[in-house]
Write a protein that holds these residues in place. Structure first.
Motif, PDB file in Angstrom:
ATOM      1  N   ARG A  49       0.830  -1.205   0.000  1.00 34.19           N
ATOM      2  CA  ARG A  49       0.000   0.000   0.000  1.00 34.19           C
ATOM      3  C   ARG A  49       0.868   1.260   0.000  1.00 34.19           C
ATOM      4  O   ARG A  49       0.613   2.213  -0.729  1.00 34.19           O
ATOM      5  N   LEU A  50       1.910   1.264   0.844  1.00 30.51           N
ATOM      6  CA  LEU A  50       2.781   2.436   0.917  1.00 30.51           C
ATOM      7  C   LEU A  50       3.538   2.654  -0.384  1.00 30.51           C
ATOM      8  O   LEU A  50       3.809   3.802  -0.773  1.00 30.51           O
ATOM      9  N   ALA A  51       3.886   1.565  -1.066  1.00 30.90           N
ATOM     10  CA  ALA A  51       4.621   1.684  -2.327  1.00 30.90           C
ATOM     11  C   ALA A  51       3.792   2.363  -3.406  1.00 30.90           C
ATOM     12  O   ALA A  51       4.344   2.831  -4.407  1.00 30.90           O
ATOM     13  N   ARG A  52       2.474   2.433  -3.228  1.00 33.49           N
ATOM     14  CA  ARG A  52       1.609   3.085  -4.201  1.00 33.49           C
ATOM     15  C   ARG A  52       1.580   4.596  -4.061  1.00 33.49           C
ATOM     16  O   ARG A  52       0.987   5.301  -4.885  1.00 33.49           O
ATOM     17  N   LEU A  53       2.212   5.130  -2.992  1.00 27.85           N
ATOM     18  CA  LEU A  53       2.224   6.579  -2.811  1.00 27.85           C
ATOM     19  C   LEU A  53       2.899   7.268  -3.994  1.00 27.85           C
ATOM     20  O   LEU A  53       3.963   6.837  -4.443  1.00 27.85           O
ATOM     21  N   PRO A  54       2.324   8.351  -4.493  1.00 28.04           N
ATOM     22  CA  PRO A  54       3.034   9.148  -5.494  1.00 28.04           C
ATOM     23  C   PRO A  54       4.321   9.717  -4.904  1.00 28.04           C
ATOM     24  O   PRO A  54       4.396   9.977  -3.690  1.00 28.04           O
ATOM     25  N   VAL A  55       5.313   9.933  -5.735  1.00 24.80           N
ATOM     26  CA  VAL A  55       6.612  10.409  -5.257  1.00 24.80           C
ATOM     27  C   VAL A  55       6.475  11.749  -4.534  1.00 24.80           C
ATOM     28  O   VAL A  55       7.063  11.956  -3.459  1.00 24.80           O
ATOM     29  N   GLY A  56       5.707  12.669  -5.094  1.00 26.32           N
ATOM     30  CA  GLY A  56       5.544  13.975  -4.472  1.00 26.32           C
ATOM     31  C   GLY A  56       4.907  13.885  -3.103  1.00 26.32           C
ATOM     32  O   GLY A  56       5.315  14.594  -2.164  1.00 26.32           O
ATOM     33  N   ARG A  57       3.931  13.018  -2.958  1.00 29.34           N
ATOM     34  CA  ARG A  57       3.254  12.858  -1.672  1.00 29.34           C
ATOM     35  C   ARG A  57       4.203  12.262  -0.645  1.00 29.34           C
ATOM     36  O   ARG A  57       4.263  12.701   0.513  1.00 29.34           O
ATOM     37  N   ALA A  58       4.963  11.243  -1.031  1.00 28.83           N
ATOM     38  CA  ALA A  58       5.920  10.623  -0.116  1.00 28.83           C
ATOM     39  C   ALA A  58       7.001  11.617   0.303  1.00 28.83           C
ATOM     40  O   ALA A  58       7.414  11.653   1.473  1.00 28.83           O
ATOM     41  N   THR A  59       7.454  12.448  -0.636  1.00 37.97           N
ATOM     42  CA  THR A  59       8.488  13.430  -0.331  1.00 37.97           C
ATOM     43  C   THR A  59       7.973  14.475   0.646  1.00 37.97           C
ATOM     44  O   THR A  59       8.698  14.906   1.561  1.00 37.97           O
ATOM     45  N   THR A  60       6.731  14.881   0.480  1.00 42.24           N
ATOM     46  CA  THR A  60       6.135  15.842   1.404  1.00 42.24           C
ATOM     47  C   THR A  60       6.067  15.268   2.812  1.00 42.24           C
ATOM     48  O   THR A  60       6.368  15.957   3.801  1.00 42.24           O
ATOM     49  N   ILE A  61       5.679  14.011   2.925  1.00 44.36           N
ATOM     50  CA  ILE A  61       5.611  13.360   4.237  1.00 44.36           C
ATOM     51  C   ILE A  61       7.003  13.291   4.849  1.00 44.36           C
ATOM     52  O   ILE A  61       7.199  13.599   6.036  1.00 44.36           O
ATOM     53  N   GLY A  62       7.995  12.896   4.050  1.00 42.54           N
ATOM     54  CA  GLY A  62       9.350  12.812   4.567  1.00 42.54           C
ATOM     55  C   GLY A  62       9.912  14.160   4.963  1.00 42.54           C
ATOM     56  O   GLY A  62      10.619  14.280   5.971  1.00 42.54           O
ATOM     57  N   ALA A  63       9.598  15.200   4.185  1.00 40.15           N
ATOM     58  CA  ALA A  63      10.117  16.537   4.475  1.00 40.15           C
ATOM     59  C   ALA A  63       9.568  17.089   5.784  1.00 40.15           C
ATOM     60  O   ALA A  63      10.188  17.974   6.388  1.00 40.15           O
ATOM     61  N   ALA A  64       8.433  16.572   6.227  1.00 41.40           N
ATOM     62  CA  ALA A  64       7.867  17.033   7.499  1.00 41.40           C
ATOM     63  C   ALA A  64       8.814  16.778   8.662  1.00 41.40           C
ATOM     64  O   ALA A  64       8.742  17.451   9.694  1.00 41.40           O
ATOM     65  N   GLN A  65       9.728  15.816   8.498  1.00 42.97           N
ATOM     66  CA  GLN A  65      10.685  15.519   9.564  1.00 42.97           C
ATOM     67  C   GLN A  65      11.596  16.699   9.869  1.00 42.97           C
ATOM     68  O   GLN A  65      12.208  16.753  10.943  1.00 42.97           O
ATOM     69  N   ILE A  66      11.708  17.647   8.950  1.00 43.74           N
ATOM     70  CA  ILE A  66      12.551  18.820   9.185  1.00 43.74           C
ATOM     71  C   ILE A  66      12.095  19.564  10.441  1.00 43.74           C
ATOM     72  O   ILE A  66      12.909  20.095  11.203  1.00 43.74           O
ATOM     73  N   LEU A  67      10.785  19.604  10.668  1.00 39.79           N
ATOM     74  CA  LEU A  67      10.264  20.301  11.851  1.00 39.79           C
ATOM     75  C   LEU A  67      10.774  19.682  13.141  1.00 39.79           C
ATOM     76  O   LEU A  67      10.865  20.360  14.166  1.00 39.79           O
ATOM     77  N   ALA A  68      11.129  18.379  13.103  1.00 36.72           N
ATOM     78  CA  ALA A  68      11.596  17.700  14.305  1.00 36.72           C
ATOM     79  C   ALA A  68      12.993  18.143  14.715  1.00 36.72           C
ATOM     80  O   ALA A  68      13.473  17.746  15.788  1.00 36.72           O
ATOM     81  N   LEU A  69      13.662  18.959  13.905  1.00 39.06           N
ATOM     82  CA  LEU A  69      14.926  19.540  14.331  1.00 39.06           C
ATOM     83  C   LEU A  69      14.702  20.532  15.469  1.00 39.06           C
ATOM     84  O   LEU A  69      15.639  20.861  16.210  1.00 39.06           O
ATOM     85  N   LEU A  70      13.480  21.010  15.598  1.00 36.29           N
ATOM     86  CA  LEU A  70      13.128  21.911  16.696  1.00 36.29           C
ATOM     87  C   LEU A  70      12.840  21.078  17.942  1.00 36.29           C
ATOM     88  O   LEU A  70      12.006  20.173  17.904  1.00 36.29           O
ATOM     89  N   PRO A  71      13.508  21.342  19.061  1.00 37.04           N
ATOM     90  CA  PRO A  71      13.289  20.552  20.284  1.00 37.04           C
ATOM     91  C   PRO A  71      11.860  20.726  20.793  1.00 37.04           C
ATOM     92  O   PRO A  71      11.429  21.839  21.090  1.00 37.04           O
ATOM     93  N   GLY A  72      11.117  19.634  20.861  1.00 37.58           N
ATOM     94  CA  GLY A  72       9.716  19.688  21.287  1.00 37.58           C
ATOM     95  C   GLY A  72       8.764  19.270  20.187  1.00 37.58           C
ATOM     96  O   GLY A  72       7.613  18.930  20.453  1.00 37.58           O
ATOM     97  N   ILE A  73       9.229  19.281  18.931  1.00 35.09           N
ATOM     98  CA  ILE A  73       8.419  18.824  17.807  1.00 35.09           C
ATOM     99  C   ILE A  73       8.781  17.371  17.523  1.00 35.09           C
ATOM    100  O   ILE A  73       9.946  17.039  17.340  1.00 35.09           O
ATOM    101  N   SER A  74       7.793  16.516  17.479  1.00 34.31           N
ATOM    102  CA  SER A  74       8.016  15.080  17.333  1.00 34.31           C
ATOM    103  C   SER A  74       8.194  14.681  15.876  1.00 34.31           C
ATOM    104  O   SER A  74       7.394  15.049  15.016  1.00 34.31           O
ATOM    105  N   ARG A  75       9.251  13.890  15.602  1.00 32.84           N
ATOM    106  CA  ARG A  75       9.472  13.386  14.254  1.00 32.84           C
ATOM    107  C   ARG A  75       8.321  12.489  13.815  1.00 32.84           C
ATOM    108  O   ARG A  75       7.754  12.659  12.740  1.00 32.84           O
TER     109      ARG A  75
END
Length: 332
Positions: free
Chosen positions: A205-231
Protein backbone atom coordinates in the motif's frame (compact mmCIF):
# COMPACT_ATOMS: atom_id res chain seq x y z
CA UNK A 1 30.81 14.68 32.54
CA UNK A 2 32.70 11.67 33.85
CA UNK A 3 30.37 11.65 36.84
CA UNK A 4 27.25 10.95 34.75
CA UNK A 5 25.42 8.47 36.95
CA UNK A 6 23.95 5.18 35.86
CA UNK A 7 20.55 6.36 37.10
CA UNK A 8 20.72 9.40 34.82
CA UNK A 9 21.85 7.23 31.92
CA UNK A 10 19.12 4.62 32.32
CA UNK A 11 16.29 7.09 32.94
CA UNK A 12 17.23 9.33 30.00
CA UNK A 13 17.86 6.28 27.80
CA UNK A 14 14.45 4.81 28.57
CA UNK A 15 12.74 8.14 27.89
CA UNK A 16 14.67 8.50 24.63
CA UNK A 17 13.51 5.13 23.33
CA UNK A 18 9.88 5.82 24.14
CA UNK A 19 9.64 9.48 23.16
CA UNK A 20 11.54 9.01 19.88
CA UNK A 21 8.68 6.83 18.63
CA UNK A 22 5.73 8.12 20.63
CA UNK A 23 4.72 11.41 18.95
CA UNK A 24 5.87 13.58 21.89
CA UNK A 25 9.48 14.54 20.92
CA UNK A 26 12.55 12.81 22.29
CA UNK A 27 14.73 15.93 21.95
CA UNK A 28 12.18 18.00 23.83
CA UNK A 29 12.16 15.51 26.69
CA UNK A 30 15.96 15.27 26.64
CA UNK A 31 16.03 19.03 27.26
CA UNK A 32 13.10 19.29 29.68
CA UNK A 33 13.69 16.33 32.00
CA UNK A 34 17.09 17.52 33.31
CA UNK A 35 15.80 21.08 33.66
CA UNK A 36 12.71 20.00 35.59
CA UNK A 37 14.66 17.65 37.89
CA UNK A 38 17.31 20.34 38.44
CA UNK A 39 20.48 20.00 40.46
CA UNK A 40 23.29 17.94 38.98
CA UNK A 41 20.89 16.61 36.32
CA UNK A 42 20.62 20.10 34.84
CA UNK A 43 24.40 20.51 35.00
CA UNK A 44 25.27 17.09 33.58
CA UNK A 45 22.63 16.89 30.85
CA UNK A 46 22.85 20.13 28.88
CA UNK A 47 22.14 19.47 25.20
CA UNK A 48 22.60 23.11 24.13
CA UNK A 49 26.26 23.38 25.17
CA UNK A 50 28.46 23.36 22.02
CA UNK A 51 30.88 20.72 23.35
CA UNK A 52 28.62 18.96 25.82
CA UNK A 53 29.50 15.31 26.57
CA UNK A 54 25.73 14.81 26.78
CA UNK A 55 25.75 14.89 22.98
CA UNK A 56 28.11 11.91 22.88
CA UNK A 57 25.75 10.11 25.23
CA UNK A 58 22.74 10.86 23.01
CA UNK A 59 24.62 9.44 20.01
CA UNK A 60 24.59 6.02 21.64
CA UNK A 61 20.89 6.34 22.43
CA UNK A 62 20.04 7.18 18.81
CA UNK A 63 21.95 4.22 17.46
CA UNK A 64 20.20 1.95 19.96
CA UNK A 65 16.78 3.32 18.98
CA UNK A 66 17.52 2.77 15.29
CA UNK A 67 18.69 -0.78 16.07
CA UNK A 68 15.36 -1.49 17.78
CA UNK A 69 13.47 -0.25 14.71
CA UNK A 70 15.63 -2.38 12.44
CA UNK A 71 14.98 -5.44 14.59
CA UNK A 72 11.22 -4.90 14.70
CA UNK A 73 10.92 -4.23 10.96
CA UNK A 74 13.72 -6.58 9.87
CA UNK A 75 11.51 -8.48 7.42
CA UNK A 76 10.45 -5.23 5.82
CA UNK A 77 14.02 -3.99 5.53
CA UNK A 78 15.18 -7.28 4.01
CA UNK A 79 12.52 -6.89 1.31
CA UNK A 80 13.22 -3.17 0.85
CA UNK A 81 17.01 -3.59 0.60
CA UNK A 82 16.60 -6.57 -1.73
CA UNK A 83 14.26 -4.44 -3.87
CA UNK A 84 16.80 -1.62 -3.95
CA UNK A 85 19.56 -4.03 -5.00
CA UNK A 86 17.37 -5.46 -7.78
CA UNK A 87 16.47 -2.00 -8.96
CA UNK A 88 20.09 -0.88 -9.16
CA UNK A 89 21.23 -4.11 -10.79
CA UNK A 90 18.52 -4.15 -13.45
CA UNK A 91 18.16 -0.36 -13.71
CA UNK A 92 14.43 -0.38 -13.37
CA UNK A 93 11.64 -0.01 -10.81
CA UNK A 94 8.99 -2.64 -11.26
CA UNK A 95 7.82 -4.33 -8.09
CA UNK A 96 6.44 -2.59 -4.98
CA UNK A 97 9.52 -3.13 -2.83
CA UNK A 98 11.81 -1.63 -5.43
CA UNK A 99 9.53 1.39 -5.54
CA UNK A 100 9.23 1.61 -1.74
CA UNK A 101 13.02 1.59 -1.42
CA UNK A 102 13.33 4.59 -3.74
CA UNK A 103 10.42 6.39 -2.05
CA UNK A 104 12.21 6.12 1.30
CA UNK A 105 15.48 7.37 -0.20
CA UNK A 106 13.86 10.33 -1.96
CA UNK A 107 11.68 11.20 1.04
CA UNK A 108 14.65 11.36 3.43
CA UNK A 109 16.76 13.69 1.28
CA UNK A 110 15.09 16.94 2.50
CA UNK A 111 15.59 16.19 6.20
CA UNK A 112 19.12 14.95 5.54
CA UNK A 113 20.11 18.22 3.89
CA UNK A 114 18.31 20.33 6.48
CA UNK A 115 19.82 18.34 9.34
CA UNK A 116 23.36 18.90 8.14
CA UNK A 117 22.70 22.61 7.65
CA UNK A 118 20.54 23.48 10.66
CA UNK A 119 20.93 20.87 13.43
CA UNK A 120 23.77 22.65 15.27
CA UNK A 121 22.10 26.06 15.00
CA UNK A 122 18.73 24.82 16.23
CA UNK A 123 20.22 22.76 19.05
CA UNK A 124 22.49 25.48 20.44
CA UNK A 125 20.05 28.38 20.06
CA UNK A 126 16.75 26.63 20.78
CA UNK A 127 17.82 23.55 22.74
CA UNK A 128 16.99 25.16 26.05
CA UNK A 129 14.14 24.33 28.44
CA UNK A 130 11.85 27.29 27.75
CA UNK A 131 11.87 27.02 23.93
CA UNK A 132 11.53 23.24 24.24
CA UNK A 133 8.41 23.64 26.38
CA UNK A 134 6.94 26.13 23.90
CA UNK A 135 7.63 23.80 20.96
CA UNK A 136 6.07 20.89 22.87
CA UNK A 137 2.88 22.97 23.09
CA UNK A 138 3.17 23.57 19.34
CA UNK A 139 3.56 19.81 18.86
CA UNK A 140 0.27 19.26 20.64
CA UNK A 141 -1.42 21.85 18.42
CA UNK A 142 -0.03 20.15 15.29
CA UNK A 143 -1.25 16.71 16.37
CA UNK A 144 -4.70 17.95 17.36
CA UNK A 145 -5.12 20.06 14.23
CA UNK A 146 -3.97 17.16 12.07
CA UNK A 147 -6.62 14.91 13.58
CA UNK A 148 -9.32 17.51 13.06
CA UNK A 149 -8.34 18.10 9.44
CA UNK A 150 -8.01 14.35 8.83
CA UNK A 151 -11.73 13.93 9.39
CA UNK A 152 -12.36 16.22 6.44
CA UNK A 153 -9.81 14.54 4.14
CA UNK A 154 -11.13 11.73 1.91
CA UNK A 155 -9.13 8.52 1.92
CA UNK A 156 -6.50 8.40 -0.83
CA UNK A 157 -5.71 5.31 -2.90
CA UNK A 158 -2.75 4.48 -0.65
CA UNK A 159 -4.89 4.53 2.46
CA UNK A 160 -5.76 1.53 4.56
CA UNK A 161 -7.66 -1.03 2.56
CA UNK A 162 -7.57 -4.67 1.62
CA UNK A 163 -4.85 -5.87 -0.72
CA UNK A 164 -5.62 -8.87 -2.83
CA UNK A 165 -3.80 -11.97 -1.52
CA UNK A 166 -2.76 -12.90 -5.06
CA UNK A 167 -0.98 -9.56 -5.47
CA UNK A 168 0.93 -10.02 -2.24
CA UNK A 169 1.85 -13.61 -3.06
CA UNK A 170 3.05 -12.67 -6.53
CA UNK A 171 5.33 -9.99 -5.10
CA UNK A 172 6.73 -11.74 -2.06
CA UNK A 173 6.41 -15.40 -2.89
CA UNK A 174 4.48 -15.93 0.35
CA UNK A 175 0.77 -16.70 0.47
CA UNK A 176 -1.32 -14.34 2.57
CA UNK A 177 -3.88 -16.09 4.77
CA UNK A 178 -7.47 -15.06 4.67
CA UNK A 179 -9.63 -14.47 7.67
CA UNK A 180 -11.88 -17.32 8.61
CA UNK A 181 -15.56 -16.62 7.96
CA UNK A 182 -16.98 -14.83 10.98
CA UNK A 183 -20.49 -15.58 12.22
CA UNK A 184 -23.03 -12.80 11.87
CA UNK A 185 -25.74 -12.02 14.39
CA UNK A 186 -27.97 -14.49 12.62
CA UNK A 187 -25.37 -17.23 12.88
CA UNK A 188 -24.56 -17.21 9.16
CA UNK A 189 -20.92 -16.97 8.08
CA UNK A 190 -19.59 -14.00 6.18
CA UNK A 191 -17.45 -14.62 3.13
CA UNK A 192 -13.70 -14.81 3.76
CA UNK A 193 -11.71 -11.66 3.05
CA UNK A 194 -7.97 -11.09 2.78
CA UNK A 195 -5.94 -10.03 5.77
CA UNK A 196 -4.84 -6.51 4.87
CA UNK A 197 -2.73 -5.85 7.95
CA UNK A 198 0.23 -8.10 7.19
CA UNK A 199 3.59 -6.39 6.72
CA UNK A 200 3.64 -7.35 3.03
CA UNK A 201 0.24 -5.82 2.35
CA UNK A 202 1.02 -2.63 4.27
CA UNK A 203 4.30 -2.13 2.42
CA UNK A 204 2.57 -2.65 -0.91
CA UNK A 205 0.00 0.00 0.00
CA UNK A 206 2.78 2.44 0.92
CA UNK A 207 4.62 1.68 -2.33
CA UNK A 208 1.61 3.09 -4.20
CA UNK A 209 2.22 6.58 -2.81
CA UNK A 210 3.03 9.15 -5.49
CA UNK A 211 6.61 10.41 -5.26
CA UNK A 212 5.54 13.97 -4.47
CA UNK A 213 3.25 12.86 -1.67
CA UNK A 214 5.92 10.62 -0.12
CA UNK A 215 8.49 13.43 -0.33
CA UNK A 216 6.13 15.84 1.40
CA UNK A 217 5.61 13.36 4.24
CA UNK A 218 9.35 12.81 4.57
CA UNK A 219 10.12 16.54 4.47
CA UNK A 220 7.87 17.03 7.50
CA UNK A 221 10.69 15.52 9.56
CA UNK A 222 12.55 18.82 9.18
CA UNK A 223 10.26 20.30 11.85
CA UNK A 224 11.60 17.70 14.31
CA UNK A 225 14.93 19.54 14.33
CA UNK A 226 13.13 21.91 16.70
CA UNK A 227 13.29 20.55 20.28
CA UNK A 228 9.72 19.69 21.29
CA UNK A 229 8.42 18.82 17.81
CA UNK A 230 8.02 15.08 17.33
CA UNK A 231 9.47 13.39 14.25
CA UNK A 232 6.91 10.59 14.28
CA UNK A 233 4.12 13.03 15.09
CA UNK A 234 4.67 15.47 12.24
CA UNK A 235 5.26 12.71 9.68
CA UNK A 236 2.10 10.95 10.81
CA UNK A 237 0.10 14.16 10.51
CA UNK A 238 1.55 14.73 7.03
CA UNK A 239 0.61 11.16 6.11
CA UNK A 240 -2.91 11.51 7.48
CA UNK A 241 -3.44 14.72 5.53
CA UNK A 242 -2.26 12.90 2.39
CA UNK A 243 -4.93 10.25 2.86
CA UNK A 244 -3.09 7.50 4.75
CA UNK A 245 -4.74 5.62 7.59
CA UNK A 246 -3.32 5.98 11.09
CA UNK A 247 -1.83 2.51 10.79
CA UNK A 248 -0.11 3.15 7.46
CA UNK A 249 0.96 6.66 8.46
CA UNK A 250 2.64 5.26 11.58
CA UNK A 251 4.34 2.49 9.64
CA UNK A 252 5.67 4.88 6.99
CA UNK A 253 6.82 7.23 9.73
CA UNK A 254 8.84 4.48 11.42
CA UNK A 255 10.34 3.30 8.13
CA UNK A 256 11.35 6.88 7.24
CA UNK A 257 12.76 7.52 10.72
CA UNK A 258 15.04 4.46 10.78
CA UNK A 259 17.70 5.61 8.26
CA UNK A 260 17.54 9.20 9.54
CA UNK A 261 18.06 8.26 13.20
CA UNK A 262 20.73 5.72 12.32
CA UNK A 263 22.61 8.14 10.05
CA UNK A 264 22.46 10.92 12.67
CA UNK A 265 23.93 8.56 15.25
CA UNK A 266 26.63 7.08 13.03
CA UNK A 267 27.65 10.52 11.80
CA UNK A 268 28.57 11.50 15.35
CA UNK A 269 30.03 8.19 16.51
CA UNK A 270 33.53 9.79 16.52
CA UNK A 271 32.28 12.10 19.32
CA UNK A 272 31.39 9.06 21.39
CA UNK A 273 34.88 7.61 21.10
CA UNK A 274 36.63 10.96 21.27
CA UNK A 275 37.28 13.34 24.17
CA UNK A 276 33.57 14.05 24.70
CA UNK A 277 32.90 10.39 25.44
CA UNK A 278 35.84 9.86 27.76
CA UNK A 279 34.83 8.34 31.07
CA UNK A 280 31.18 7.66 30.21
CA UNK A 281 31.35 4.60 27.96
CA UNK A 282 29.84 2.30 30.56
CA UNK A 283 27.02 4.77 31.22
CA UNK A 284 26.43 5.10 27.47
CA UNK A 285 26.12 1.31 27.23
CA UNK A 286 23.60 1.22 30.11
CA UNK A 287 21.56 4.05 28.61
CA UNK A 288 21.68 2.51 25.14
CA UNK A 289 20.39 -0.83 26.42
CA UNK A 290 17.52 0.99 28.15
CA UNK A 291 16.83 2.96 24.98
CA UNK A 292 16.87 -0.18 22.82
CA UNK A 293 14.45 -2.05 25.10
CA UNK A 294 12.03 0.86 25.51
CA UNK A 295 12.08 1.68 21.77
CA UNK A 296 11.35 -1.92 20.82
CA UNK A 297 8.42 -2.10 23.25
CA UNK A 298 7.20 1.32 22.07
CA UNK A 299 7.12 0.44 18.36
CA UNK A 300 5.50 -2.91 19.13
CA UNK A 301 2.78 -1.13 21.10
CA UNK A 302 2.26 1.72 18.64
CA UNK A 303 1.88 -0.47 15.56
CA UNK A 304 -1.08 -2.07 17.30
CA UNK A 305 -2.37 1.11 18.91
CA UNK A 306 -2.73 2.97 15.61
CA UNK A 307 -4.78 0.18 14.07
CA UNK A 308 -7.79 1.58 15.92
CA UNK A 309 -6.79 4.79 17.72
CA UNK A 310 -5.68 8.34 17.00
CA UNK A 311 -3.09 10.99 17.86
CA UNK A 312 -5.45 12.90 20.15
CA UNK A 313 -4.14 11.50 23.50
CA UNK A 314 -0.59 12.47 22.51
CA UNK A 315 -1.79 15.94 21.53
CA UNK A 316 -3.34 16.39 24.97
CA UNK A 317 -0.18 15.09 26.66
CA UNK A 318 2.02 17.49 24.70
CA UNK A 319 -0.21 20.46 25.47
CA UNK A 320 -0.42 19.71 29.20
CA UNK A 321 3.24 18.84 29.73
CA UNK A 322 4.43 21.69 27.55
CA UNK A 323 2.21 24.25 29.28
CA UNK A 324 3.01 22.90 32.75
CA UNK A 325 6.74 22.96 32.04
CA UNK A 326 6.57 26.47 30.61
CA UNK A 327 4.72 27.78 33.66
CA UNK A 328 7.12 26.04 36.07
CA UNK A 329 10.22 27.24 34.25
CA UNK A 330 8.89 30.82 34.08
CA UNK A 331 7.82 31.09 37.73
CA UNK A 332 10.56 29.22 39.53
Amino acid sequence: MGHLTYLEAIVVGAFQGVTELFPVSSLGHSVLIPALVGGHWARDLNVSAPESPYLAFIVGLHVATAAALLLFFWRDWVRILAGFARSVRHRRVRDPFERLAWLIIIATIPVGVAGLALEHLFRTTLGRPTPAAAFLIANGVILYTGERLRRRTPAAPAGRRNVEPAAVAATTGNPVPTRAPAPTQTGQARSAEPTADSGDAADIRLARLPVGRATTIGAAQILALLPGISRSGVTMVAGLLRGLSHEDAARFSFLLATPVILAAGLLKIPDLFGPLGAGIHAQVLAGSLASFASAYLAVRYLTRYFQTRTLTPFAIYSLLVGAGSLIYLTLR
